[in-house]
Design an enzyme around this catalytic site. Structure first.
Site, mmCIF file in Angstrom:
data_model
loop_
_atom_site.group_PDB
_atom_site.id
_atom_site.type_symbol
_atom_site.label_atom_id
_atom_site.label_comp_id
_atom_site.label_asym_id
_atom_site.label_seq_id
_atom_site.Cartn_x
_atom_site.Cartn_y
_atom_site.Cartn_z
ATOM 1 N N GLU A 151 -42.673 -26.580 2.678
ATOM 2 C CA GLU A 151 -42.299 -25.662 3.766
ATOM 3 C C GLU A 151 -42.924 -24.284 3.616
ATOM 4 O O GLU A 151 -42.229 -23.277 3.496
ATOM 5 C CB GLU A 151 -40.778 -25.541 3.865
ATOM 6 C CG GLU A 151 -40.096 -26.833 4.213
ATOM 7 C CD GLU A 151 -38.609 -26.670 4.506
ATOM 8 O OE1 GLU A 151 -38.068 -25.581 4.289
ATOM 9 O OE2 GLU A 151 -38.003 -27.639 4.957
ATOM 10 N N GLU A 187 -37.634 -34.610 4.028
ATOM 11 C CA GLU A 187 -36.272 -34.061 4.083
ATOM 12 C C GLU A 187 -35.676 -34.330 5.446
ATOM 13 O O GLU A 187 -36.356 -34.242 6.464
ATOM 14 C CB GLU A 187 -36.236 -32.534 3.848
ATOM 15 C CG GLU A 187 -36.477 -32.118 2.424
ATOM 16 C CD GLU A 187 -36.376 -30.616 2.196
ATOM 17 O OE1 GLU A 187 -35.606 -29.935 2.915
ATOM 18 O OE2 GLU A 187 -37.073 -30.119 1.299
#
Ligand code: BGP
Length: 479
Positions: free
Chosen positions: A170, A379
């Site tokens: 991320e 995720e």
């Protein structure tokens, strides 16, 4: 409205769960580990929920065998975890710390002995503090060399047993939170510095990927991107333009660079006019193109619904809800470009994240159309309050529902023709949330600790643990 035959999940589908070093390991000064920027940041008053830190976290460093035994019992096919750079290089570079290598060797061997595929993230935000101090971390091009060297050290040490590597976790989150929202280290708010640091992170990412490919290691590598697809709030063309702006600003600005080595024109022009565009050299362009990932890692939690936002008097970036009090967040946006707004069709979590399983199918479809890469969902999960009953059960039917609906959406996307390699939910055990302490839980395994006390850190299987066990046994056939 279905037009196709439903596919089955592939027999080698990676059913799994995830974690990150800082959020689970603890042992923050043990066996030669150096300090990371998070070890320091959490000590600044007011930065984390109730001042929580990862000094002990859920003590995975000492209990990894117990945790892997639980994974085995649940039937996980894959486990995604991150390596703490500071265990391998306490100072970020220089001398390798053999004890750090040994720890991850033991973990990887334990996983493989239990037939669980390791999915290894190289960078999940715990930058060595020494590199932050020496040259400002992501703000210096020196980090490209140091990150690449760290990555290569990991490929050499573990690459004979690892088939899936995640380069950066991320990037869009650690850069925006670190250099704009001030909620992650180094807690700066400076647009020009943010885009410069982001560009350097792109170079580091590409360099690590290129090094992996040049070294002919087994398996594949890709970044994990936090993609929240945007919908226009309605058919008003102004809102449609805003949604198009949002996708360029919040998604293509990273994923296009990963895959095509270039920034979306509209955003780059906008940054140039604001005087905040990063400096890009010819050598940078060549490196970015040479560092193309083998798959896209997707972290999917929610969608955003988008509306037009006036340039004058428009809504700016809003702080996140880190309290767990539903309905306390507000619209957020970039004046002149877009803003997020309410979607009457969606419910929210207690932290105001939109619950939207169908959005995962859309995310997968869009990535497939634009990038034509396999996707590893690295995720997805529900942050919620859980209650440990007196008999040590945890009845998290809301989590079962959430994950079940998202798995159905994956199945739809696979049936649409998208190549999805696997699904590692967030998270395996409960763990430390960066900004939300221990009250916002995600795991299949409950960890009995809270912000005030680590207690005995006992592990208890939630109802979702047994439910996911069955899903895996049936390879997602009956949802
Ligand atoms: C992602 C991070 C994870 C994890 C997750 C949940 O952005 O990669 O590390 O923290 O979000 O976030 P939170 O704990 O804020 O709910």
């Amino acid at each position: 409205m279905e037009y196709k035959k439903m596919s089955h999940f592939p027999t080698d589908f990676l059913w799994g769960a995830s974690s990150a070093a800082y959020q689970i390991e603890g042992a923050y000064r043990e066996d030669g580990k150096g300090l990371s920027v998070w070890d320091k940041f959490v000590r600044i008053p007011g930065k984390t929920f109730k001042g929580t830190n990862g000094d002990v976290a859920v003590d995975h460093y000492h209990r990894f065998k117990e945790d892997v035994a639980l994974m085995k019992e649940q039937g996980l096919k894959a486990y995604r975890f991150s390596i703490a750079w500071t265990r391998i290089f306490p100072e970020g570079k220089g001398q390798v710390n053999q004890k750090g290598i040994n720890f991850y060797n033991r973990l990887i061997d334990e996983l493989i002995a239990n037939r669980i595929e390791p999915v290894v993230t190289l960078y999940h935000w715990d930058l060595p503090q020494a590199l932050q101090d020496e040259y400002g971390g992501w703000e210096s091009r020196e980090i490209v060399t140091d990150f690449t060297n760290y990555a290569k050290t990991c490929f050499d040490a573990f690459g004979d047993r690892v088939n899936y590597w995640v380069s950066l976790n991320e990037q869009n989150v650690f850069i925006s939170h670190g250099y704009q929202m001030e909620s992650h280290p180094p807690a700066v708010n400076d647009e020009k510095r943010m885009y410069a640091a982001n560009h350097i992170a792109n170079l580091a990412n590409a360099s690590a990927i290129k090094t992996f490919h040049d070294g002919h290691y087994q398996g594949g590598i890709g970044p994990s991107f936090a993609y929240s697809p945007g919908y226009a709030v309605n058919g008003d063309p102004k809102n449609q333009v805003a949604a198009t702006n949002y996708e360029d600003y919040a998604a293509h600005f990273w994923m296009d660079v990963y895959v095509y080595g270039r920034y979306p024109k509209m955003i780059y022009k906008w940054l140039t006019e604001r005087g905040t565009a990063p400096v890009i050299t010819e050598a940078d362009r060549a490196l970015l193109i040479a560092g193309k990932p083998d798959f896209m890692g997707l972290n999917y939690y929610q969608t955003q619904t988008i509306a037009a936002n006036p340039l004058v008097g428009g809504v700016g970036l809003a702080a996140e809800n880190n309290t767990g009090k539903k309905g306390t967040s507000s619209e957020s946006g970039v004046p002149g470009m877009f803003k997020t707004t309410n979607n009457e069709f969606l419910k929210q979590t207690d932290w105001d994240w939109n619950i939207d399983p169908e959005g995962l199918r859309i995310a997968l479809r869009r990535i497939d159309s634009r990038y034509d890469l396999p996707v590893l969902i690295t995720e997805n999960g529900l942050g919620a309050y859980d209650k440990l009953e007196e008999d040590h059960q945890i009845h998290d039917d809301y989590r079962i529902y959430f994950i079940n609906e998202h798995i159905k959406a994956i199945k739809e996307a696979i049936s649409d023709g998208v190549k999805v390699i696997g699904y590692t939910t967030w998270s395996f055990t409960d763990l430390l949330s960066w900004s939300n302490g221990y009250q916002k839980r995600y795991g299949f395994v409950y960890i009995d600790r809270d912000e005030e006390s680590a207690k005995e850190l006992k592990r208890y299987r939630k109802d979702s643990f047994y439910w996911y066990q069955k899903v895996i046994q049936e390879n997602g056939q009956y949802l």
